[in-house]
Design a protein around this motif. Structure first.
Motif, PDB file in Angstrom:
ATOM      1  N   UNK A  26       0.811  -0.790  -0.369  1.00 12.78           N
ATOM      2  CA  UNK A  26      -0.002   0.246  -0.421  1.00 12.78           C
ATOM      3  C   UNK A  26       1.038   0.796  -0.338  1.00 12.78           C
ATOM      4  N   UNK A  27       1.814   1.891   1.049  1.00 11.84           N
ATOM      5  CA  UNK A  27       2.722   2.406   0.906  1.00 11.84           C
ATOM      6  C   UNK A  27       3.386   2.763  -0.391  1.00 11.84           C
ATOM      7  N   UNK A  28       4.446   1.735  -0.941  1.00 10.57           N
ATOM      8  CA  UNK A  28       4.687   1.934  -2.058  1.00 10.57           C
ATOM      9  C   UNK A  28       4.292   2.305  -3.544  1.00 10.57           C
ATOM     10  N   UNK A  29       2.147   1.897  -3.468  1.00  4.86           N
ATOM     11  CA  UNK A  29       1.476   2.333  -4.135  1.00  4.86           C
ATOM     12  C   UNK A  29       1.287   3.848  -3.770  1.00  4.86           C
ATOM     13  N   UNK A  30       0.904   4.625  -2.858  1.00  4.10           N
ATOM     14  CA  UNK A  30       0.450   5.701  -2.812  1.00  4.10           C
ATOM     15  C   UNK A  30       2.515   6.312  -3.212  1.00  4.10           C
ATOM     16  N   UNK A  31       2.809   6.174  -2.534  1.00  7.71           N
ATOM     17  CA  UNK A  31       4.117   6.849  -3.488  1.00  7.71           C
ATOM     18  C   UNK A  31       4.633   7.079  -4.982  1.00  7.71           C
ATOM     19  N   UNK A  32       4.029   5.327  -5.566  1.00  8.64           N
ATOM     20  CA  UNK A  32       4.131   5.426  -6.532  1.00  8.64           C
ATOM     21  C   UNK A  32       3.405   6.547  -7.838  1.00  8.64           C
ATOM     22  N   UNK A  33       2.591   6.356  -6.762  1.00 10.67           N
ATOM     23  CA  UNK A  33       1.342   7.075  -7.553  1.00 10.67           C
ATOM     24  C   UNK A  33       0.694   8.953  -7.763  1.00 10.67           C
ATOM     25  N   UNK A  34       1.396   9.159  -6.271  1.00  8.37           N
ATOM     26  CA  UNK A  34       1.850  10.673  -6.238  1.00  8.37           C
ATOM     27  C   UNK A  34       2.790  11.394  -6.904  1.00  8.37           C
ATOM     28  N   UNK A  40       3.367  14.434 -13.954  1.00 12.82           N
ATOM     29  CA  UNK A  40       2.342  15.117 -14.673  1.00 12.82           C
ATOM     30  C   UNK A  40       2.051  15.922 -14.625  1.00 12.82           C
ATOM     31  N   UNK A  41       1.810  16.183 -13.435  1.00  8.94           N
ATOM     32  CA  UNK A  41       1.452  18.012 -13.605  1.00  8.94           C
ATOM     33  C   UNK A  41       2.667  18.743 -13.647  1.00  8.94           C
ATOM     34  N   UNK A  46       5.398  23.393 -17.846  1.00  9.50           N
ATOM     35  CA  UNK A  46       6.031  22.894 -18.987  1.00  9.50           C
ATOM     36  C   UNK A  46       5.230  22.665 -20.597  1.00  9.50           C
ATOM     37  N   UNK A  47       4.303  22.321 -20.382  1.00  6.82           N
ATOM     38  CA  UNK A  47       3.726  22.458 -21.711  1.00  6.82           C
ATOM     39  C   UNK A  47       3.051  23.728 -22.079  1.00  6.82           C
TER      40      UNK A  47
END
Length: 82
Positions: A26-34, A40-41, A46-47
């Motif tokens: 769970x922690x790894x998934x949350x970290x990667x998602x963030x 993306x932001x 930048x674009x």
């Protein structure tokens, strides 16, 4: 197996078990998602910055060069009969 049998089997499998994420992941998934959202932001910002820079450069160029104005004539007709 024909299609209705495959669909019924897939439904039984999905209804039988409730999907869950193991606690150690769970922690790894949350970290990667963030991290993915931050990337993306940043890419989106930048674009937008690149687009704004291109628009400003085009406007400055257009105001300096004035491509809509007809260029002055290079030659003049001969003045005879004065």
């Amino acid at each position: 197996m024909n299609r209705p049998q495959r669909e019924a089997t897939a439904r039984r499998i999905m209804e039988r078990s409730v999907p869950s994420v193991p606690p150690e992941l769970y922690g790894e998934v949350v970290r990667r998602g963030g991290r993915m959202l931050r990337r993306r932001r940043a890419a989106r910002r930048l674009l937008w910055l690149l687009l704004a820079t291109v628009i400003v450069a085009f406007v400055v160029w257009a105001l300096m060069v004035e491509p809509w104005v007809e260029p002055p004539s290079e030659t003049t007709p001969p003045l005879t009969g004065w």
